[in-house]
Design a protein around this motif. Structure first.
Motif, mmCIF file in Angstrom:
data_model
loop_
_atom_site.group_PDB
_atom_site.id
_atom_site.type_symbol
_atom_site.label_atom_id
_atom_site.label_comp_id
_atom_site.label_asym_id
_atom_site.label_seq_id
_atom_site.Cartn_x
_atom_site.Cartn_y
_atom_site.Cartn_z
ATOM 1 N N ARG A 29 14.315 30.629 15.459
ATOM 2 C CA ARG A 29 14.514 29.949 14.181
ATOM 3 C C ARG A 29 13.156 29.671 13.558
ATOM 4 N NH1 ARG A 29 18.452 24.863 13.346
ATOM 5 N NH2 ARG A 29 19.911 26.628 13.259
ATOM 6 N N ASN A 30 12.959 30.143 12.336
ATOM 7 C CA ASN A 30 11.737 29.858 11.583
ATOM 8 C C ASN A 30 11.923 28.601 10.753
ATOM 9 O OD1 ASN A 30 10.472 32.138 12.571
ATOM 10 N ND2 ASN A 30 11.002 33.417 10.804
ATOM 11 N N THR A 31 10.924 27.731 10.783
ATOM 12 C CA THR A 31 10.984 26.457 10.052
ATOM 13 C C THR A 31 9.723 26.299 9.220
ATOM 14 O OG1 THR A 31 12.254 25.456 11.842
ATOM 15 C CG2 THR A 31 11.261 23.971 10.238
ATOM 16 N N GLY A 32 9.884 25.869 7.992
ATOM 17 C CA GLY A 32 8.745 25.634 7.115
ATOM 18 C C GLY A 32 8.994 24.421 6.237
ATOM 19 N N ALA A 33 7.994 24.058 5.481
ATOM 20 C CA ALA A 33 8.105 22.900 4.587
ATOM 21 C C ALA A 33 7.277 23.150 3.335
ATOM 22 C CB ALA A 33 7.638 21.633 5.279
ATOM 23 N N VAL A 34 7.735 22.565 2.252
ATOM 24 C CA VAL A 34 6.982 22.553 0.999
ATOM 25 C C VAL A 34 6.572 21.106 0.744
ATOM 26 C CG1 VAL A 34 6.985 23.083 -1.461
ATOM 27 C CG2 VAL A 34 8.324 24.482 0.103
ATOM 28 N N ILE A 35 5.285 20.838 0.818
ATOM 29 C CA ILE A 35 4.752 19.491 0.594
ATOM 30 C C ILE A 35 3.927 19.526 -0.682
ATOM 31 C CG2 ILE A 35 3.342 17.636 1.530
ATOM 32 C CD1 ILE A 35 3.959 18.767 4.314
ATOM 33 N N SER A 36 4.347 18.763 -1.674
ATOM 34 C CA SER A 36 3.732 18.840 -3.000
ATOM 35 C C SER A 36 3.128 17.494 -3.400
ATOM 36 C CB SER A 36 4.776 19.263 -4.038
ATOM 37 O OG SER A 36 4.231 19.253 -5.340
ATOM 38 N N ASP A 53 -0.815 32.861 1.741
ATOM 39 C CA ASP A 53 -1.238 31.726 0.917
ATOM 40 C C ASP A 53 -0.517 30.463 1.387
ATOM 41 O OD1 ASP A 53 -2.841 33.390 -0.641
ATOM 42 O OD2 ASP A 53 -1.178 33.865 -1.988
ATOM 43 N N LYS A 54 -1.231 29.599 2.094
ATOM 44 C CA LYS A 54 -0.625 28.360 2.577
ATOM 45 C C LYS A 54 -0.762 27.225 1.568
ATOM 46 C CE LYS A 54 0.405 30.348 6.400
ATOM 47 N NZ LYS A 54 1.816 30.736 6.676
ATOM 48 N N VAL A 55 -1.506 27.469 0.495
ATOM 49 C CA VAL A 55 -1.666 26.501 -0.585
ATOM 50 C C VAL A 55 -1.458 27.233 -1.902
ATOM 51 C CG1 VAL A 55 -3.194 24.849 -1.716
ATOM 52 C CG2 VAL A 55 -3.310 25.145 0.768
ATOM 53 N N MET A 56 -0.689 26.647 -2.800
ATOM 54 C CA MET A 56 -0.417 27.278 -4.087
ATOM 55 C C MET A 56 -0.202 26.200 -5.146
ATOM 56 S SD MET A 56 3.548 28.535 -3.719
ATOM 57 C CE MET A 56 3.540 29.113 -5.425
#
Length: 214
Positions: free
Chosen positions: A126-133, A169-172
């Motif tokens: 299972r791949n898990t990620g997050a968007v932190i803005s 790109d880990k930052v956008m």
């Protein structure tokens, strides 16, 4: 008798003219909501843009660009539907006047999907990620009253993408547009509730929450 009737008519006309003049000079007092600091917490539907970045490493469909006549693409492991718990947000806002407010938004959206084997269809991981803005937001009030406010806003900041393996790109840039929102203040209380429609990296769809005025 005629003299008394004429006097009554003259007095009545004078009173009518005075009332009319008073009505013209009386101005309606419009009471706006209080300026100053408020804190808001919110929950929103997840962003389809973030899901696309998590799946394919780009904002638009990766499938359009795949060349499936290559064996590497045909036998590539695939993933299931991308899921999300939604976007949780915290906002600190300063209202300058009945037209403009400036705030700082922090939001976090967790996304995940299961990866399956292209040969056996078995679940591999299972791949898990997050968007932190983190983004400053400019709000403009279409209507500002003590109880009800209508507004639109635009936020521009930076988004961090931990766990996004399909993109280097880990930052956008983080961009969020809100064409319409409504906020309601409870009578005699510093608490308020709001709902808005917007689209961008933070969320796409409806965001709702509560706030407190300081």
């Amino acid at each position: 008798m005629k003299k008394h009737l004429f006097t009554i008519i003259l007095v009545a006309l004078s009173l009518l003219a005075a009332v009319s003049a008073q009505a013209r000079t009386t101005k309606r007092v419009v009471r706006h909501s209080e300026d100053g600091l408020s804190l808001n917490v919110s929950y929103a539907t997840p962003s389809s843009f973030a899901a696309a970045m998590f799946n394919d490493g780009m904002l638009f469909g990766h499938d359009w660009f795949c060349n499936y006549d290559r064996l590497g693409e045909i036998y590539r492991d695939y993933y299931g539907p991308t899921m999300s718990a939604g976007t949780f947000g915290l906002e600190a806002r300063w209202k300058f006047n009945h037209v403009v407010a400036l705030s700082l938004d922090f939001s976090s959206c967790l996304v995940w999907h299961d990866v399956f084997s292209a040969v056996s269809d078995e679940k591999l991981c299972r791949n898990t990620g997050a968007v932190i803005s983190l983004a400053p937001r400019l709000s403009l009030f279409y209507l500002d009253r003590q109880r009800v406010r209508l507004y639109g806003s635009c936020a521009f900041g930076v988004a961090f993408l931990p766990g996004f393996t399909e993109t280097s790109d880990k930052v956008m840039p983080s961009i969020q547009f809100v064409p319409f929102g409504v906020e309601y203040s409870f009578d005699g209380s510093p608490l308020s509730a709001f709902a808005e429609y917007g689209f961008g990296i933070e969320y796409a769809g409806i965001r709702a929450g509560v706030g407190i005025k300081f």
